[in-house]
Write a protein that holds these residues in place. Sequence first.
Motif, PDB file in Angstrom:
ATOM      1  N   GLY A   1       0.871  -1.171   0.000  1.00 56.33           N
ATOM      2  CA  GLY A   1       0.000   0.000   0.000  1.00 56.33           C
ATOM      3  C   GLY A   1       0.900   1.210   0.000  1.00 56.33           C
ATOM      4  N   ASN A   2       0.515   2.249   0.745  1.00 54.94           N
ATOM      5  CA  ASN A   2       1.455   3.353   0.898  1.00 54.94           C
ATOM      6  C   ASN A   2       2.650   2.895   1.711  1.00 54.94           C
TER       7      ASN A   2
ATOM      8  N   ASN B   1       3.869   9.741  -5.137  1.00 55.63           N
ATOM      9  CA  ASN B   1       3.939   8.466  -4.408  1.00 55.63           C
ATOM     10  C   ASN B   1       2.759   7.578  -4.785  1.00 55.63           C
ATOM     11  N   ASP B   2       1.892   8.077  -5.655  1.00 49.75           N
ATOM     12  CA  ASP B   2       0.695   7.322  -6.039  1.00 49.75           C
ATOM     13  C   ASP B   2       1.014   6.429  -7.238  1.00 49.75           C
ATOM     14  N   CYS B   3       0.851   5.139  -7.011  1.00 49.03           N
ATOM     15  CA  CYS B   3       1.212   4.161  -8.033  1.00 49.03           C
ATOM     16  C   CYS B   3       0.411   4.361  -9.332  1.00 49.03           C
ATOM     17  N   ARG B   4      -0.857   4.809  -9.196  1.00 47.37           N
ATOM     18  CA  ARG B   4      -1.686   5.034 -10.396  1.00 47.37           C
ATOM     19  C   ARG B   4      -1.070   6.103 -11.287  1.00 47.37           C
TER      20      ARG B   4
ATOM     21  N   GLU C   1       2.088   4.774 -12.931  1.00 48.08           N
ATOM     22  CA  GLU C   1       1.816   3.853 -14.049  1.00 48.08           C
ATOM     23  C   GLU C   1       1.393   4.643 -15.289  1.00 48.08           C
TER      24      GLU C   1
ATOM     25  N   GLY D   1      -3.163  -5.158  -0.361  1.00 48.55           N
ATOM     26  CA  GLY D   1      -2.934  -3.720  -0.208  1.00 48.55           C
ATOM     27  C   GLY D   1      -3.320  -2.994  -1.493  1.00 48.55           C
ATOM     28  N   GLY D   2      -3.434  -1.679  -1.420  1.00 46.99           N
ATOM     29  CA  GLY D   2      -3.888  -0.881  -2.573  1.00 46.99           C
ATOM     30  C   GLY D   2      -3.158  -1.208  -3.866  1.00 46.99           C
ATOM     31  N   ILE D   3      -1.843  -1.337  -3.800  1.00 53.24           N
ATOM     32  CA  ILE D   3      -1.061  -1.657  -5.006  1.00 53.24           C
ATOM     33  C   ILE D   3      -1.167  -3.152  -5.321  1.00 53.24           C
TER      34      ILE D   3
ATOM     35  N   ASN E   1      -4.539  -4.091  -6.813  1.00 55.53           N
ATOM     36  CA  ASN E   1      -5.010  -3.405  -8.025  1.00 55.53           C
ATOM     37  C   ASN E   1      -4.024  -3.297  -9.179  1.00 55.53           C
ATOM     38  N   SER E   2      -2.733  -3.368  -8.880  1.00 52.52           N
ATOM     39  CA  SER E   2      -1.787  -3.100  -9.960  1.00 52.52           C
ATOM     40  C   SER E   2      -1.305  -4.379 -10.635  1.00 52.52           C
TER      41      SER E   2
ATOM     42  N   ARG F   1      -8.527  -7.164  -9.754  1.00 49.93           N
ATOM     43  CA  ARG F   1      -8.430  -5.767  -9.294  1.00 49.93           C
ATOM     44  C   ARG F   1      -9.784  -5.298  -8.797  1.00 49.93           C
ATOM     45  N   PHE F   2      -9.769  -4.135  -8.140  1.00 51.64           N
ATOM     46  CA  PHE F   2     -10.988  -3.516  -7.605  1.00 51.64           C
ATOM     47  C   PHE F   2     -11.808  -4.496  -6.743  1.00 51.64           C
TER      48      PHE F   2
HETATM   49  P1  AMP Z   1      -3.309   1.539   0.697  1.00 49.96           P
HETATM   50  O1  AMP Z   1      -2.290   2.187   1.612  1.00 49.96           O
HETATM   51  O2  AMP Z   1      -3.418   0.059   0.887  1.00 49.96           O
HETATM   52  O3  AMP Z   1      -4.641   2.229   0.708  1.00 49.96           O
HETATM   53  O4  AMP Z   1      -2.749   1.710  -0.794  1.00 49.96           O
HETATM   54  C1  AMP Z   1      -2.477   2.969  -1.356  1.00 49.96           C
HETATM   55  C2  AMP Z   1      -1.705   2.754  -2.646  1.00 49.96           C
HETATM   56  O5  AMP Z   1      -2.492   1.922  -3.520  1.00 49.96           O
HETATM   57  C3  AMP Z   1      -1.418   4.038  -3.402  1.00 49.96           C
HETATM   58  O6  AMP Z   1      -0.058   4.077  -3.815  1.00 49.96           O
HETATM   59  C4  AMP Z   1      -2.301   3.927  -4.620  1.00 49.96           C
HETATM   60  O7  AMP Z   1      -1.743   4.510  -5.725  1.00 49.96           O
HETATM   61  C5  AMP Z   1      -2.350   2.426  -4.827  1.00 49.96           C
HETATM   62  N1  AMP Z   1      -3.482   2.059  -5.674  1.00 49.96           N
HETATM   63  C6  AMP Z   1      -4.797   2.160  -5.384  1.00 49.96           C
HETATM   64  N2  AMP Z   1      -5.543   1.794  -6.460  1.00 49.96           N
HETATM   65  C7  AMP Z   1      -4.669   1.480  -7.459  1.00 49.96           C
HETATM   66  C8  AMP Z   1      -4.801   1.044  -8.826  1.00 49.96           C
HETATM   67  N3  AMP Z   1      -5.985   0.853  -9.404  1.00 49.96           N
HETATM   68  N4  AMP Z   1      -3.660   0.814  -9.531  1.00 49.96           N
HETATM   69  C9  AMP Z   1      -2.449   0.983  -8.960  1.00 49.96           C
HETATM   70  N5  AMP Z   1      -2.261   1.393  -7.694  1.00 49.96           N
HETATM   71  C10 AMP Z   1      -3.353   1.640  -6.946  1.00 49.96           C
END
Ligand code: AMP
Length: 246
Positions: free
Chosen positions: A58-59, A130-133, A136, A178-180, A183-184, A211-212
Amino acid sequence: QSMPQKAFIYALPIELYKEHGIRRYGFHGTSHKFILDSTAGLLNKPVSQTSIISAHLGNGCSVSAIEQGEAVDTSLGFTPLEGLVMGTRCGDLDPSLPGTLQKKLGKTADEINDLLNKQSGLLGISALSNDCRTLEDEALKGHEGAQLAIEIFCYRLAKYISGYMVSVPSLDAIVFTGGIGENSSLIRETTMGYFKHFGITVDEQKNLEARFGKGGEISTSSSTTSVFVVPTNEEWVIAAEAAEFA
Ligand code: AMP
């Protein structure tokens, strides 16, 4: 809490552990516990017989090595700065660097701490986000910093996962969360690309579809180890454990 001393004691004078509690503690335990329980369910095995390498991305990011239901190693340390490249944290680096940077840049220890925790990682390498989206999207458009950040993130992650293969001899599955991690598909595909010579392979279509909130197995039928995407639910574990004291 179940880690052996060899995994949590730093190679420092032993009094620092005995008298000051300087050791690797790890973080994200609630998430890794949830992932272990869920993966055991997916594998139809008792938790106590399930062995996984769980990557919470995640983060903050960490990898946990879990052998037969017990955590035996983890990448976060005394603080959540050790280990993997994270959103804004540097993860592992030469321990002499903070002192060197302090002198070179004329900064205080607190300022260097801030640099390592809040200005490094994906953000620091890419000089963008720092945002993976975002990374990408920009990497696809040719942003070299974003491309490099993703490349380093995945390489360091693959090194940690492969390192923990020695800690988890009965490995059932590698799990992303985790978020990444959830979803990634790009991060998962790039990371798992390093494991082809171990016979661990990811199915391109299954990986794209996970994902999602939709998880499941993403490895091919011929993969020597299963690879899963499992959405985490730390709040559920916290609530369940708190309820035990109610
Ligand atoms: P978290 O701390 O688990 O909420 O994750 C946050 C991280 O998840 C951030 O870096 C977001 O960019 C990443 N993230 C959330 N959704 C996506 C996605 N669809 N594709 C890539 N990274 C994502």
